[in-house]
Design a protein around this motif. Structure first.
Motif, PDB file in Angstrom:
ATOM      1  N   HIS A  65      59.303  56.595 111.896  1.00  0.00           N
ATOM      2  CA  HIS A  65      57.977  56.103 112.256  1.00  0.00           C
ATOM      3  C   HIS A  65      58.028  54.602 112.431  1.00  0.00           C
ATOM      4  N   VAL A  66      58.229  54.203 113.651  1.00  0.00           N
ATOM      5  CA  VAL A  66      58.446  52.807 113.949  1.00  0.00           C
ATOM      6  C   VAL A  66      57.262  51.957 113.463  1.00  0.00           C
ATOM      7  N   GLY A  67      57.586  50.784 112.977  1.00  0.00           N
ATOM      8  CA  GLY A  67      56.543  49.876 112.504  1.00  0.00           C
ATOM      9  C   GLY A  67      56.105  50.205 111.094  1.00  0.00           C
ATOM     10  N   GLU A  68      56.550  51.349 110.617  1.00  0.00           N
ATOM     11  CA  GLU A  68      56.153  51.777 109.278  1.00  0.00           C
ATOM     12  C   GLU A  68      57.421  52.231 108.577  1.00  0.00           C
ATOM     13  N   GLU A  69      58.281  51.287 108.273  1.00  0.00           N
ATOM     14  CA  GLU A  69      59.544  51.699 107.680  1.00  0.00           C
ATOM     15  C   GLU A  69      59.831  51.001 106.365  1.00  0.00           C
ATOM     16  N   LEU A  70      60.815  51.562 105.712  1.00  0.00           N
ATOM     17  CA  LEU A  70      61.264  51.068 104.424  1.00  0.00           C
ATOM     18  C   LEU A  70      62.745  51.451 104.366  1.00  0.00           C
ATOM     19  N   SER A  71      63.585  50.551 103.891  1.00  0.00           N
ATOM     20  CA  SER A  71      64.984  50.925 103.723  1.00  0.00           C
ATOM     21  C   SER A  71      65.072  51.891 102.550  1.00  0.00           C
ATOM     22  N   VAL A  72      66.181  52.605 102.457  1.00  0.00           N
ATOM     23  CA  VAL A  72      66.331  53.541 101.345  1.00  0.00           C
ATOM     24  C   VAL A  72      66.231  52.823  99.995  1.00  0.00           C
ATOM     25  N   PRO A  73      66.916  51.705  99.802  1.00  0.00           N
ATOM     26  CA  PRO A  73      66.767  51.012  98.511  1.00  0.00           C
ATOM     27  C   PRO A  73      65.331  50.589  98.231  1.00  0.00           C
ATOM     28  N   GLN A  74      64.621  50.105  99.247  1.00  0.00           N
ATOM     29  CA  GLN A  74      63.223  49.708  99.050  1.00  0.00           C
ATOM     30  C   GLN A  74      62.376  50.912  98.673  1.00  0.00           C
ATOM     31  N   PHE A  75      62.648  52.005  99.337  1.00  0.00           N
ATOM     32  CA  PHE A  75      61.928  53.234  99.038  1.00  0.00           C
ATOM     33  C   PHE A  75      62.152  53.664  97.591  1.00  0.00           C
ATOM     34  N   ARG A  76      63.395  53.632  97.164  1.00  0.00           N
ATOM     35  CA  ARG A  76      63.700  54.043  95.794  1.00  0.00           C
ATOM     36  C   ARG A  76      63.024  53.130  94.790  1.00  0.00           C
TER      37      ARG A  76
END
Lengths: 158, 158
Positions: free
Chosen positions: B40-51
């Motif tokens: 979902h472009v413009g609405e992202e998070l890297s995996v580490p940020q997500f965790r």
DNA sequence: TATTGTTATACTCTATAACTATA
DNA sequence: TATAGTTATAGAGTATAACAATA
């Protein structure tokens, strides 16, 4: 049709549940994998480098583009990664005589030995953690990994 | 003891085989997971940020050290990661009155909404790929992931 | 003109070392 | 003195944009 063990009523696994499980299990499992690859100090490789080297080793003479496609990165990324491996003496490059734009990659003997040591060390260290599991759990794990592979390795995108 | 389906002779799964399967399957699965989070472009998070965000959201008010331990990084790494999340308006910090060295972290309403959208998007996108699997494969996957979780999430190190 | 690859640039993730503030 | 956290610094991994060389 596949007959099921009559023991207990099995709650059906929905794709959504599996997706959720993937989301909160995979990152931790990757942490363990990364750790297993770092264990042998002085003899390490990052996960991307490992993948890169392992791919080049098992193909005959892949191009930069092929590596990029396999590990799922852009060409500039693959290019710099390979450059580091070349500087480290693990990979050698040669211009493809049939198409001089292409570089054909090969793992050097040094790189091959390095890869072998890392792979063996990581496998051993992971196996040690898995050795605590019973035969049933191991089998379940193996089957789950087979499904994962069939979904994400053998059939990358839809 | 667990009785097995009498259909086919099952080759025993060794810890070493599973370790090997882990080594060459997990990275690809992570690629898919990463992709699902970027979709979902413009609405992202890297995996580490997500965790990071997910952990802070489900604890009451963790410290920087707790985050570092959970995602398996050093404190400086966690510190800068959290700083980025704070600057992005997803996390707020407050000094712990009981021990003024500690920062207590909380996910803001913005961060919570963001997390919800990302998580849902990623889950949906992964579920869509998994939807191609049959019920048996889904179940096998779920069980394999359970084993993975019990090994690497619930019981991190030996 | 299209394709393969590299260079330039910028950000995140990551670690170690050195430091600050508080216990 | 020990602990929680930050800052400084450095390097890998990553992407996009711009470029070079070759088809």
């Amino acid at each position: 049709m596949p007959q099921r063990a009559a023991s207990a009523p099995r709650p059906a696994a929905s794709p959504e549940d599996c997706a959720t499980a993937l989301l909160d299990t995979l990152p931790h499992a990757m942490d363990a994998l990364r750790a297993s690859m770092r264990e042998h100090v002085g003899e390490e490789l990052s996960v991307p480098q490992f993948r890169c080297l392992a791919f080049i080793a098992r193909e005959r003479a892949p191009t930069v583009g092929a590596v990029a496609a396999f590990i799922g990165v852009t060409m500039p990324t693959a290019s710099t990664m390979i450059d580091r491996l070349v500087r480290a003496g693990a990979v050698s490059t040669a211009v493809d005589p049939a198409d001089r734009r292409r570089s054909l990659l090969q793992v050097t003997e040094t790189g091959r030995a390095r890869l072998r040591r890392i792979r063996q060390g990581a496998r051993q260290s992971l196996a040690q953690e898995l050795a605590r599991l019973g035969a049933d759990d191991l089998l379940a794990l193996q089957r789950g990994l087979d499904v994962l592979r069939s979904t994400f390795v053998d059939a990358p995108d839809t």
